[in-house]
Design a protein around this motif. Structure first.
Motif, PDB file in Angstrom:
ATOM      1  N   UNK A  86      35.269-107.729  10.017  1.00  0.00           N
ATOM      2  CA  UNK A  86      35.013-106.533   9.238  1.00  0.00           C
ATOM      3  C   UNK A  86      33.616-106.645   8.659  1.00  0.00           C
ATOM      4  N   UNK A  87      32.935-105.521   8.415  1.00  0.00           N
ATOM      5  CA  UNK A  87      31.521-105.554   8.029  1.00  0.00           C
ATOM      6  C   UNK A  87      31.242-106.381   6.775  1.00  0.00           C
ATOM      7  N   UNK A  88      32.158-106.370   5.814  1.00  0.00           N
ATOM      8  CA  UNK A  88      31.926-107.056   4.536  1.00  0.00           C
ATOM      9  C   UNK A  88      32.581-108.433   4.480  1.00  0.00           C
ATOM     10  N   UNK A  89      33.073-108.912   5.609  1.00  0.00           N
ATOM     11  CA  UNK A  89      33.886-110.135   5.620  1.00  0.00           C
ATOM     12  C   UNK A  89      33.167-111.328   4.988  1.00  0.00           C
ATOM     13  N   UNK A  90      32.004-111.684   5.504  1.00  0.00           N
ATOM     14  CA  UNK A  90      31.330-112.883   5.003  1.00  0.00           C
ATOM     15  C   UNK A  90      30.882-112.706   3.558  1.00  0.00           C
ATOM     16  N   UNK A  91      30.399-111.530   3.214  1.00  0.00           N
ATOM     17  CA  UNK A  91      29.967-111.295   1.830  1.00  0.00           C
ATOM     18  C   UNK A  91      31.129-111.506   0.862  1.00  0.00           C
ATOM     19  N   UNK A  92      32.269-110.951   1.191  1.00  0.00           N
ATOM     20  CA  UNK A  92      33.434-111.078   0.308  1.00  0.00           C
ATOM     21  C   UNK A  92      33.966-112.507   0.265  1.00  0.00           C
ATOM     22  N   UNK A  93      34.035-113.163   1.401  1.00  0.00           N
ATOM     23  CA  UNK A  93      34.594-114.516   1.430  1.00  0.00           C
ATOM     24  C   UNK A  93      33.683-115.516   0.723  1.00  0.00           C
ATOM     25  N   UNK A  94      32.378-115.416   0.943  1.00  0.00           N
ATOM     26  CA  UNK A  94      31.443-116.324   0.276  1.00  0.00           C
ATOM     27  C   UNK A  94      31.457-116.084  -1.232  1.00  0.00           C
ATOM     28  N   UNK A  95      31.472-114.819  -1.646  1.00  0.00           N
ATOM     29  CA  UNK A  95      31.524-114.512  -3.078  1.00  0.00           C
ATOM     30  C   UNK A  95      32.795-115.074  -3.706  1.00  0.00           C
ATOM     31  N   UNK A  96      33.902-114.967  -2.996  1.00  0.00           N
ATOM     32  CA  UNK A  96      35.165-115.503  -3.508  1.00  0.00           C
ATOM     33  C   UNK A  96      35.096-117.017  -3.664  1.00  0.00           C
ATOM     34  N   UNK A  97      34.592-117.713  -2.643  1.00  0.00           N
ATOM     35  CA  UNK A  97      34.502-119.173  -2.717  1.00  0.00           C
ATOM     36  C   UNK A  97      33.563-119.612  -3.835  1.00  0.00           C
ATOM     37  N   UNK A  98      32.439-118.915  -3.997  1.00  0.00           N
ATOM     38  CA  UNK A  98      31.493-119.255  -5.061  1.00  0.00           C
ATOM     39  C   UNK A  98      32.102-119.021  -6.433  1.00  0.00           C
ATOM     40  N   UNK A  99      32.822-117.942  -6.585  1.00  0.00           N
ATOM     41  CA  UNK A  99      33.418-117.599  -7.874  1.00  0.00           C
ATOM     42  C   UNK A  99      34.572-118.535  -8.235  1.00  0.00           C
ATOM     43  N   UNK A 100      35.427-118.815  -7.255  1.00  0.00           N
ATOM     44  CA  UNK A 100      36.641-119.597  -7.526  1.00  0.00           C
ATOM     45  C   UNK A 100      36.436-121.100  -7.385  1.00  0.00           C
ATOM     46  N   UNK A 101      35.384-121.513  -6.680  1.00  0.00           N
ATOM     47  CA  UNK A 101      35.166-122.936  -6.459  1.00  0.00           C
ATOM     48  C   UNK A 101      36.152-123.552  -5.487  1.00  0.00           C
ATOM     49  N   UNK A 102      36.742-122.727  -4.636  1.00  0.00           N
ATOM     50  CA  UNK A 102      37.713-123.219  -3.666  1.00  0.00           C
ATOM     51  C   UNK A 102      37.010-123.661  -2.383  1.00  0.00           C
ATOM     52  N   UNK A 103      37.719-124.459  -1.591  1.00  0.00           N
ATOM     53  CA  UNK A 103      37.131-125.012  -0.367  1.00  0.00           C
ATOM     54  C   UNK A 103      37.524-124.259   0.899  1.00  0.00           C
ATOM     55  N   UNK A 104      38.552-123.429   0.813  1.00  0.00           N
ATOM     56  CA  UNK A 104      38.983-122.635   1.968  1.00  0.00           C
ATOM     57  C   UNK A 104      39.259-121.214   1.494  1.00  0.00           C
ATOM     58  N   UNK A 105      38.787-120.240   2.266  1.00  0.00           N
ATOM     59  CA  UNK A 105      39.056-118.832   1.945  1.00  0.00           C
ATOM     60  C   UNK A 105      39.710-118.166   3.150  1.00  0.00           C
ATOM     61  N   UNK A 106      40.851-117.519   2.891  1.00  0.00           N
ATOM     62  CA  UNK A 106      41.537-116.745   3.921  1.00  0.00           C
ATOM     63  C   UNK A 106      41.204-115.280   3.707  1.00  0.00           C
ATOM     64  N   UNK A 107      40.532-114.668   4.689  1.00  0.00           N
ATOM     65  CA  UNK A 107      40.322-113.231   4.659  1.00  0.00           C
ATOM     66  C   UNK A 107      41.397-112.562   5.474  1.00  0.00           C
TER      67      UNK A 107
END
Length: 390
Positions: A86-107
């Motif tokens: 999806x067009x916003x996939x990487x932007x959303x997943x990277x923002x989530x990982x940066x915000x939450x400090x998690x090591x894996x993000x499921x989109x």
């Protein structure tokens, strides 16, 4: 080809921007013009692209490891050439990982001309783990991983496995990483079903599946200490893996294959199957596994036919009324050697299309609900009293 064209276009369309992405494209011995197209793409795309062309390795582990070894970003995502973002996939997943400090993000994943995992997309959550979510039921590699975790653990795909290598990789990242994030409010990944029906996950032999199960069970035992958490994790390889080898397919298997499967499964059942795991599994599934544990292919076939016919077993209560049993074939038939505990309802189950559970468990839940309701009524009365005084 031609799926690769849509795949790469979806990377170029990412709203995170071409200057924040690199593509490491590994052509694993293709013969359909993929390598040439990748080189043309690299020459013209605004997204920095490195193309590696190599002889066919026979599976996805080798090329993924090559790409991972060359990656330089803070995060990596394993994008299959058939699929697209999806067009916003990487932007959303990277923002989530940066915000939450998690090591894996499921989109969120949806299927195109095929099915896709669904149970884990109930809500967007910044931090979950394998025990308080359904992420354990999606172990494919199509996720955002923090590269520092992978390097610190020296985590790579097992090139000795012909299938299930992504499940092993992802499970270890789940268990040893700093949490998992889930994005459910935006479709990040489109899982494409090829028109020719050729998918690696649908190919291979049953021996490969046993290799994968063996590796997964050993991994869980290596990382998670004995106890309820390990038992919970072990439910997955038994129910998503082993049961597929001992379901309706056994009715079509030859006698030789049936015998070989029993030989392969025997050491796994002896090492990993015990009451703590069994009681976390529904009756119809537990009974099949109990037959397998005893090496009783005859009982297993009978059980599979009974279940496949959608026969509804009787519900039997214990004398004190606190325990429910589902009377599948050979219930209380001592000659069959299946203990009553194999028929006991120990987790919420289904009977004739209705959800059932142990009376004592239901009573505890009802009691808790009543206590909560009483507390809410009491708090409301106090609030009204304070309001009238003021």
């Amino acid at each position: 080809m031609p799926y690769l064209i849509r795949c790469l276009e979806s990377v170029e369309a990412q709203t995170i921007g071409a200057d924040r992405i690199e593509i490491v494209a590994v052509d694993d011995g293709s013969t359909d013009g993929t390598g040439e197209y990748l080189e043309e793409f690299a020459a013209r795309s605004k997204v920095p692209t490195r193309v590696v062309r190599q002889k066919n390795s026979g599976g996805p582990s080798g090329p993924r490891n090559v790409g991972l070894g060359l990656a330089r970003g803070r995060y990596v995502f394993f994008l299959d050439a058939d699929d697209y973002f999806g067009d916003e996939a990487l932007e959303r997943m990277v923002a989530m990982a940066d915000r939450a400090g998690t090591d894996v993000v499921l989109g969120k994943v949806v299927g195109v001309n095929r099915g896709a995992p669904q149970s884990m997309w109930g809500a967007t959550r910044e931090r979950v783990d394998v025990y308080n979510s359904k992420v354990i039921y999606t172990l494919s590699a199509q996720k955002l991983f923090r590269r520092e975790l992978l390097e610190r653990l020296s985590l790579r795909f097992d090139e000795n496995l012909r299938t299930g290598e992504d499940a092993l990789f992802t499970m270890e990242a789940y268990l040893r990483g700093a949490g998992v994030s889930v994005i459910s409010n935006y479709v990040c990944y489109y899982l494409v079903g090829r028109d020719d029906g050729k998918h690696v996950t649908k190919s291979g032999t049953y021996e490969w599946r046993f290799d994968s199960m063996r590796a997964m069970m050993a991994l869980i035992h290596r990382i998670e200490p004995a106890g309820p958490k390990r038992d919970f994790l072990m439910v997955r390889p038994f129910t998503v893996g082993m049961l597929q080898q001992f379901g309706p397919v056994v009715l079509k298997d030859s006698e030789e294959v049936r015998r070989h499967k029993m030989e392969l499964v025997a050491p796994l059942m002896e090492t990993y199957w015990h009451d703590g795991v069994a009681r976390l599994i529904k009756v119809s599934e537990r009974l099949r596994l109990a037959c397998v544990a005893q090496g009783r292919m005859d009982l297993l076939i009978e059980m599979v036919r009974y279940i496949r016919a959608k026969t509804v077993p009787d519900v039997v209560r214990s004398r004190d009324g606190q325990t429910l049993y589902l009377a599948y074939p050979h219930f209380r038939d001592r000659s069959a050697g299946l203990a009553d505990s194999n028929y006991e309802v120990t987790v919420p189950d289904w009977h004739d299309g209705k959800r059932i559970e142990q009376p004592k468990a239901a009573a505890r839940r009802a009691s808790l609900s009543r206590r909560v309701a009483r507390r809410m009524r009491r708090d409301m009365r106090r609030w009204k009293e304070r309001l009238s005084v003021e």
